[in-house]
Enzyme design. Structure first.
Site, PDB file in Angstrom:
ATOM      1  N   SER A 136       0.852  -1.188   0.000  1.00 59.45           N
ATOM      2  CA  SER A 136       0.000   0.000   0.000  1.00 59.45           C
ATOM      3  C   SER A 136       0.887   1.236   0.000  1.00 59.45           C
ATOM      4  CB  SER A 136      -0.888   0.004   1.254  1.00 59.45           C
ATOM      5  OG  SER A 136      -1.501   1.259   1.451  1.00 59.45           O
ATOM      6  N   TYR A 149      -1.582  -0.747  10.663  1.00 63.10           N
ATOM      7  CA  TYR A 149      -1.648  -1.086   9.234  1.00 63.10           C
ATOM      8  C   TYR A 149      -0.412  -0.585   8.491  1.00 63.10           C
ATOM      9  CZ  TYR A 149      -3.452  -1.460   4.460  1.00 63.10           C
ATOM     10  OH  TYR A 149      -3.610  -1.775   3.128  1.00 63.10           O
ATOM     11  N   LYS A 153       2.506  -2.978   6.600  1.00 63.79           N
ATOM     12  CA  LYS A 153       2.855  -2.891   5.185  1.00 63.79           C
ATOM     13  C   LYS A 153       4.321  -2.505   4.993  1.00 63.79           C
ATOM     14  CE  LYS A 153      -1.069  -4.063   3.337  1.00 63.79           C
ATOM     15  NZ  LYS A 153      -1.185  -5.312   2.561  1.00 63.79           N
TER      16      LYS A 153
END
Length: 247
Positions: A136, A149, A153
């Site tokens: 991402s 998150y 990533k």
């Protein structure tokens, strides 16, 4: 550009919906024998009804041991897409250990786990293969309330580089794609609804193409990186964000 995967077997995680569903369907259309992995039986059932030729595997990737058992007899895999991910939004100072563990278990540890299983088979057979990790832009662009998150990533990005370095000599290519916000997906929508008024519009003013990517944009990039058309591409992080980082 005509891309075919006839004679190849592909495994896609998080394949029940969104980006993963789009990827596994496209790979099947391109001739690959596909295995779709998800923890949600309803999503796998609807996928199977839509494309009966796709094989399904139901397992919760957060469970390391159950994942190993589910894949121990999966057979030859030539193409792997680590797409499954979860997001739990909370301010950094309020993020609980349990929530951090949940995010890391799926977004990072499961990628490590499945990639080990698949890459070992590739090495033993000596035929090589291709792996794409779906990361991402949030691995490189911080956003509030997404510490777990973003960190997961970022860890995936580092793992991608190490895998590309160590596995390249075995003819195994490992790359990652980095999509922008995709409001049409369930996860993308869950992010979009938390943004303050005008935030999406502001981001688009900083995006030269003036639009967010859609699922098909990510699917096409992943399929290319898996294909022999990308036979010299290894260890890259491909942004799919309309030029946002360039501005």
């Amino acid at each position: 550009m005509n891309i075919r995967f006839d004679g190849k077997r592909a495994l896609v995680t998080g394949a029940g919906r969104g980006i993963g569903r789009g990827i596994v369907k496209k790979l099947a259309e391109c001739g690959a024998e596909c295995l779709a992995l998800s923890k949600t039986p309803e999503n796998l059932e609807s996928l199977k009804n839509e494309m009966p030729e796709i094989q399904t595997i139901m397992v919760d990737l957060a469970d390391w041991t159950a994942t190993r058992h589910a894949l121990e007899n999966v057979g030859k895999i030539d193409l792997l897409v680590n797409n499954a991910a979860i997001m739990i939004m909370s301010p950094f100072l309020e993020t609980a250990k349990d929530d951090l563990d949940k995010v890391l278990d799926v977004n990072f540890k499961a990628v490590f786990n499945i990639s080990q299983i698949v890459a070992r088979g590739m090495v033993e057979r000596g035929d090589g293969g291709a792996i794409v990790n779906v990361s991402s832009i949030l691995s490189r662009r911080a956003v509030r309330n997404a510490a777990s998150y973003c960190s997961s990533k970022g860890a995936m990005d580092s793992l991608t580089q190490v895998m590309a370095n160590e596995l390249g000599s075995h003819k195994i290519r490992v790359n990652s794609v980095h999509p922008h916000l995709i409001p049409s997906t369930e996860m993308g929508n869950s992010i979009a609804v938390t943004l303050p008024p005008g935030a999406q519009e502001y981001v688009l003013t900083r995006t030269p193409l003036g639009r967010f990517p859609d699922v098909e944009d990510v699917v096409n990039a992943v399929v290319f990186l898996l294909s022999d058309k990308a036979s010299s591409i290894n260890g890259i992080a491909l942004p799919i964000e309309g030029g946002y980082e360039a501005n």
